[in-house]
Design a protein around this motif. Structure first.
Motif, PDB file in Angstrom:
ATOM      1  N   GLY A 116       0.781  -1.228   0.000  1.00 20.06           N
ATOM      2  CA  GLY A 116       0.000   0.000   0.000  1.00 20.06           C
ATOM      3  C   GLY A 116       0.812   1.277   0.000  1.00 20.06           C
ATOM      4  N   VAL A 117       0.160   2.352   0.401  1.00 22.36           N
ATOM      5  CA  VAL A 117       0.767   3.684   0.408  1.00 22.36           C
ATOM      6  C   VAL A 117       0.541   4.335   1.772  1.00 22.36           C
ATOM      7  CG1 VAL A 117       0.494   4.035  -2.073  1.00 22.36           C
ATOM      8  CG2 VAL A 117      -1.315   4.773  -0.517  1.00 22.36           C
ATOM      9  N   GLU A 118       1.241   5.421   1.998  1.00 25.63           N
ATOM     10  CA  GLU A 118       1.131   6.178   3.258  1.00 25.63           C
ATOM     11  C   GLU A 118       0.755   7.616   2.916  1.00 25.63           C
ATOM     12  OE1 GLU A 118       1.075   6.001   7.237  1.00 25.63           O
ATOM     13  OE2 GLU A 118       2.374   4.486   6.339  1.00 25.63           O
ATOM     14  N   TYR A 232      -9.972  18.447   0.894  1.00 23.85           N
ATOM     15  CA  TYR A 232      -9.222  17.328   0.314  1.00 23.85           C
ATOM     16  C   TYR A 232      -7.730  17.565   0.506  1.00 23.85           C
ATOM     17  CZ  TYR A 232     -13.198  15.091  -1.943  1.00 23.85           C
ATOM     18  OH  TYR A 232     -14.367  14.421  -2.173  1.00 23.85           O
ATOM     19  N   VAL A 233      -6.996  16.489   0.700  1.00 22.17           N
ATOM     20  CA  VAL A 233      -5.546  16.565   0.865  1.00 22.17           C
ATOM     21  C   VAL A 233      -4.878  16.039  -0.408  1.00 22.17           C
ATOM     22  CG1 VAL A 233      -3.574  15.774   2.192  1.00 22.17           C
ATOM     23  CG2 VAL A 233      -5.732  16.261   3.337  1.00 22.17           C
ATOM     24  N   ALA A 234      -4.020  16.856  -0.989  1.00 19.48           N
ATOM     25  CA  ALA A 234      -3.266  16.470  -2.177  1.00 19.48           C
ATOM     26  C   ALA A 234      -1.776  16.660  -1.905  1.00 19.48           C
ATOM     27  CB  ALA A 234      -3.698  17.305  -3.380  1.00 19.48           C
ATOM     28  N   MET A 235      -1.325  16.087  -0.791  1.00 18.70           N
ATOM     29  CA  MET A 235       0.062  16.255  -0.362  1.00 18.70           C
ATOM     30  C   MET A 235       0.934  15.056  -0.712  1.00 18.70           C
ATOM     31  SD  MET A 235      -0.767  18.045   3.340  1.00 18.70           S
ATOM     32  CE  MET A 235       0.966  18.180   3.813  1.00 18.70           C
ATOM     33  N   GLY A 236       0.336  14.087  -1.381  1.00 19.11           N
ATOM     34  CA  GLY A 236       1.098  12.915  -1.803  1.00 19.11           C
ATOM     35  C   GLY A 236       0.776  11.691  -0.960  1.00 19.11           C
ATOM     36  N   ALA A 237       0.995  10.529  -1.544  1.00 17.02           N
ATOM     37  CA  ALA A 237       0.790   9.250  -0.846  1.00 17.02           C
ATOM     38  C   ALA A 237       1.859   8.280  -1.344  1.00 17.02           C
ATOM     39  CB  ALA A 237      -0.613   8.706  -1.110  1.00 17.02           C
ATOM     40  N   PRO A 238       3.100   8.439  -0.854  1.00 15.86           N
ATOM     41  CA  PRO A 238       4.190   7.585  -1.333  1.00 15.86           C
ATOM     42  C   PRO A 238       3.957   6.112  -0.983  1.00 15.86           C
ATOM     43  CG  PRO A 238       4.874   8.880   0.567  1.00 15.86           C
ATOM     44  CD  PRO A 238       3.546   9.413   0.159  1.00 15.86           C
ATOM     45  N   GLY A 239       4.387   5.248  -1.873  1.00 14.99           N
ATOM     46  CA  GLY A 239       4.240   3.822  -1.647  1.00 14.99           C
ATOM     47  C   GLY A 239       5.131   3.330  -0.523  1.00 14.99           C
ATOM     48  N   ARG A 240       4.662   2.310   0.173  1.00 21.95           N
ATOM     49  CA  ARG A 240       5.480   1.646   1.189  1.00 21.95           C
ATOM     50  C   ARG A 240       6.370   0.639   0.465  1.00 21.95           C
ATOM     51  NH1 ARG A 240       0.031   0.810   4.562  1.00 21.95           N
ATOM     52  NH2 ARG A 240      -0.025   2.791   5.683  1.00 21.95           N
ATOM     53  N   SER A 242       9.863   0.113   1.120  1.00 21.10           N
ATOM     54  CA  SER A 242      11.160  -0.174   1.748  1.00 21.10           C
ATOM     55  C   SER A 242      11.547  -1.642   1.592  1.00 21.10           C
ATOM     56  CB  SER A 242      11.133   0.219   3.225  1.00 21.10           C
ATOM     57  OG  SER A 242      10.118  -0.496   3.922  1.00 21.10           O
ATOM     58  N   LEU A 243      10.597  -2.555   1.723  1.00 25.30           N
ATOM     59  CA  LEU A 243      10.909  -3.977   1.543  1.00 25.30           C
ATOM     60  C   LEU A 243      11.315  -4.260   0.102  1.00 25.30           C
ATOM     61  CD1 LEU A 243       8.022  -5.583   3.622  1.00 25.30           C
ATOM     62  CD2 LEU A 243      10.446  -5.498   4.244  1.00 25.30           C
ATOM     63  N   ALA A 244      10.593  -3.655  -0.833  1.00 29.01           N
ATOM     64  CA  ALA A 244      10.934  -3.839  -2.240  1.00 29.01           C
ATOM     65  C   ALA A 244      12.327  -3.309  -2.544  1.00 29.01           C
ATOM     66  CB  ALA A 244       9.900  -3.147  -3.123  1.00 29.01           C
ATOM     67  N   GLN A 245      12.682  -2.198  -1.924  1.00 28.98           N
ATOM     68  CA  GLN A 245      14.011  -1.625  -2.142  1.00 28.98           C
ATOM     69  C   GLN A 245      15.102  -2.519  -1.556  1.00 28.98           C
ATOM     70  OE1 GLN A 245      13.270   2.266  -0.469  1.00 28.98           O
ATOM     71  NE2 GLN A 245      12.829   3.163  -2.477  1.00 28.98           N
ATOM     72  N   GLN A 246      14.783  -3.244  -0.457  1.00 27.47           N
ATOM     73  CA  GLN A 246      15.739  -4.223   0.067  1.00 27.47           C
ATOM     74  C   GLN A 246      16.070  -5.280  -0.976  1.00 27.47           C
ATOM     75  OE1 GLN A 246      14.645  -6.153   3.734  1.00 27.47           O
ATOM     76  NE2 GLN A 246      14.080  -4.233   4.746  1.00 27.47           N
ATOM     77  N   LEU A 247      15.092  -5.570  -1.830  1.00 27.37           N
ATOM     78  CA  LEU A 247      15.271  -6.575  -2.873  1.00 27.37           C
ATOM     79  C   LEU A 247      15.896  -5.993  -4.135  1.00 27.37           C
ATOM     80  CD1 LEU A 247      11.839  -8.410  -2.545  1.00 27.37           C
ATOM     81  CD2 LEU A 247      14.042  -9.117  -1.607  1.00 27.37           C
ATOM     82  N   GLY A 248      16.129  -4.697  -4.131  1.00 29.14           N
ATOM     83  CA  GLY A 248      16.721  -4.054  -5.295  1.00 29.14           C
ATOM     84  C   GLY A 248      15.722  -3.688  -6.374  1.00 29.14           C
ATOM     85  N   LEU A 249      14.443  -3.721  -6.049  1.00 35.61           N
ATOM     86  CA  LEU A 249      13.432  -3.389  -7.042  1.00 35.61           C
ATOM     87  C   LEU A 249      13.354  -1.874  -7.223  1.00 35.61           C
ATOM     88  CD1 LEU A 249      10.604  -5.869  -6.012  1.00 35.61           C
ATOM     89  CD2 LEU A 249      12.076  -6.007  -8.021  1.00 35.61           C
ATOM     90  N   THR A 251      11.525   1.742  -8.731  1.00 32.81           N
ATOM     91  CA  THR A 251      10.204   2.352  -8.774  1.00 32.81           C
ATOM     92  C   THR A 251      10.093   3.231 -10.010  1.00 32.81           C
ATOM     93  OG1 THR A 251      10.990   4.178  -7.389  1.00 32.81           O
ATOM     94  CG2 THR A 251       9.928   2.321  -6.277  1.00 32.81           C
ATOM     95  N   GLY A 252       8.838   3.517 -10.394  1.00 34.20           N
ATOM     96  CA  GLY A 252       8.574   4.372 -11.535  1.00 34.20           C
ATOM     97  C   GLY A 252       8.657   5.840 -11.181  1.00 34.20           C
ATOM     98  N   THR A 253       8.222   6.684 -12.093  1.00 35.96           N
ATOM     99  CA  THR A 253       8.352   8.127 -11.926  1.00 35.96           C
ATOM    100  C   THR A 253       7.508   8.669 -10.778  1.00 35.96           C
ATOM    101  OG1 THR A 253       6.613   8.468 -13.583  1.00 35.96           O
ATOM    102  CG2 THR A 253       8.886   8.478 -14.362  1.00 35.96           C
ATOM    103  N   LYS A 254       6.444   7.951 -10.405  1.00 32.83           N
ATOM    104  CA  LYS A 254       5.584   8.387  -9.313  1.00 32.83           C
ATOM    105  C   LYS A 254       5.828   7.578  -8.045  1.00 32.83           C
ATOM    106  CE  LYS A 254       1.922  10.042 -12.393  1.00 32.83           C
ATOM    107  NZ  LYS A 254       0.484   9.922 -12.773  1.00 32.83           N
ATOM    108  N   GLY A 255       6.926   6.833  -8.007  1.00 32.11           N
ATOM    109  CA  GLY A 255       7.265   6.053  -6.822  1.00 32.11           C
ATOM    110  C   GLY A 255       6.602   4.705  -6.749  1.00 32.11           C
ATOM    111  N   GLU A 256       5.899   4.310  -7.815  1.00 35.65           N
ATOM    112  CA  GLU A 256       5.193   3.043  -7.806  1.00 35.65           C
ATOM    113  C   GLU A 256       6.134   1.890  -8.168  1.00 35.65           C
ATOM    114  OE1 GLU A 256       5.211   4.232 -12.146  1.00 35.65           O
ATOM    115  OE2 GLU A 256       5.199   5.226 -10.189  1.00 35.65           O
ATOM    116  N   LEU A 257       5.835   0.680  -7.663  1.00 39.99           N
ATOM    117  CA  LEU A 257       6.597  -0.489  -8.053  1.00 39.99           C
ATOM    118  C   LEU A 257       6.235  -0.872  -9.485  1.00 39.99           C
ATOM    119  CD1 LEU A 257       6.515  -2.764  -4.868  1.00 39.99           C
ATOM    120  CD2 LEU A 257       8.314  -1.211  -5.653  1.00 39.99           C
ATOM    121  N   VAL A 258       7.236  -1.244 -10.237  1.00 39.57           N
ATOM    122  CA  VAL A 258       7.040  -1.552 -11.655  1.00 39.57           C
ATOM    123  C   VAL A 258       6.790  -3.044 -11.815  1.00 39.57           C
ATOM    124  CG1 VAL A 258       8.085  -1.483 -13.946  1.00 39.57           C
ATOM    125  CG2 VAL A 258       8.522   0.371 -12.315  1.00 39.57           C
ATOM    126  N   THR A 259       5.732  -3.390 -12.544  1.00 40.47           N
ATOM    127  CA  THR A 259       5.398  -4.793 -12.799  1.00 40.47           C
ATOM    128  C   THR A 259       5.105  -5.003 -14.277  1.00 40.47           C
ATOM    129  OG1 THR A 259       3.000  -4.566 -12.518  1.00 40.47           O
ATOM    130  CG2 THR A 259       4.306  -4.915 -10.508  1.00 40.47           C
TER     131      THR A 259
END
Length: 307
Positions: A116-118, A232-240, A242-249, A251-259
């Motif tokens: 998810g996101v935060e 409404y809040v439009a301050m961003g919702a970065p993806g969680r 950190s675990l994916a980054q441990q694996l070396g994965l 992210t895309g231009t908006k911080g999303e995991l690429v699949t």
């Protein structure tokens, strides 16, 4: 039914995250007769939803917590193992993966990241945020509940470019929409032109946000005081991630995991679904991702003929 304790031997799939995406994937996998463990730290964004009216199958709406409870019940009735824990480690073990919390480990043939996101929120206490969200005074998703804000006086808080973009989207729901930047700065000429065409007002930067008398109250840095029916809040919702980054994965231009189209990441056997993959943070999208990934995993793993 699957075993209730999957800590000693390898399971077909470990799912990290117990939101709508992760729980739906668990149900699919169990219906494929695959063993599955869902590890959930209890932070699903869906739990913040007071009532959603655009989730398919609930014409009168459903709260996020009720939806999560129904999804948990469905997954466990088919034998999914749900564990409340925080994943701290993921590492490769040959063709498998080892997933660990503070006191347990699971070995798995396939892994789904449904983390998810935060949401980034204005400076409010947890109780203030929860209360304002429950009353519809503070909102996070115009796609989800813009309809409920129809003809309200709407404020949109965020970096100016983002606040203006969200305000333009909300202009289809109300004639009274105001952008409230979180800091001084300029937006692109295109954003300014479009917002002016749609008659969207822009305030000086936000100083404080509070809630009282069934309204949101904004004090701007020029000393102006403003009252809104909802903000409404439009301050961003970065993806969680950190675990994916441990694996070396990456992210895309908006911080999303690429699949790929099967929701598989660059690592074979590791999939990602739900909000961590897309900025279209919708329950129905999470359901779709879950179905795609679970089916791909089932097809990828060896067949176990029924006796």
């Amino acid at each position: 039914m699957a075993r209730t304790d999957e800590t000693e031997s390898a399971v077909d799939c470990v799912i990290v995250g117990g939101g709508p995406a992760g729980l739906t994937a668990a149900t699919y996998l169990r219906r494929f007769h695959r063993s599955v463990v869902v590890i959930d730290d209890g932070r699903s964004r869906a739990s913040w939803i007071p009532t959603t009216h655009n989730c398919p199958g609930f014409p009168r709406g459903v709260s996020g917590n009720e939806l999560l409870e129904r999804l948990r019940l469905q997954a466990t009735e088919y034998g999914a193992c749900l564990v409340r824990a925080t994943v701290e480690l993921i590492q490769q073990a040959g063709k498998d993966w080892v997933v660990g919390s503070a006191d347990r480990q699971w070995r798995t043939h396939a892994l789904i990241l449904a983390t998810g996101v935060e949401d980034i929120l204005p400076s409010l206490s947890a109780d203030e945020s929860t209360d304002a969200l429950s009353k519809g005074l503070l909102r996070l998703c115009a796609i989800c509940d813009g309809y409920e804000a129809t003809d309200c006086r709407i404020g949109v808080i965020g970096p100016l470019e983002d606040a203006l973009a969200h305000a333009c989207f909300l202009r289809a729901f109300s004639a009274d929409v105001t952008a409230i930047p979180t800091a001084a700065g300029e937006a692109s000429a295109e954003a300014m032109q479009r917002s002016q065409h749609l008659q969207i007002a822009t305030l000086p930067p936000l100083r404080t946000l509070s809630f009282a008398d069934a309204h949101a109250h904004v004090l701007d840095q020029a000393g102006g005081r403003h009252r809104f029916d909802t903000v409404y809040v439009a301050m961003g919702a970065p993806g969680r991630v950190s675990l994916a980054q441990q694996l070396g994965l990456s992210t895309g231009t908006k911080g999303e995991l690429v699949t790929d189209d099967a929701m598989q990441t660059a690592l074979p056997g590791v999939y990602a679904i739900g909000d961590v993959v897309t900025d279209l943070n919708q329950i129905s999208v999470a359901f779709g991702h879950a179905a795609i990934a679970a089916t791909a995993i089932h097809r990828r793993l060896p067949v176990s003929p029924r006796p």
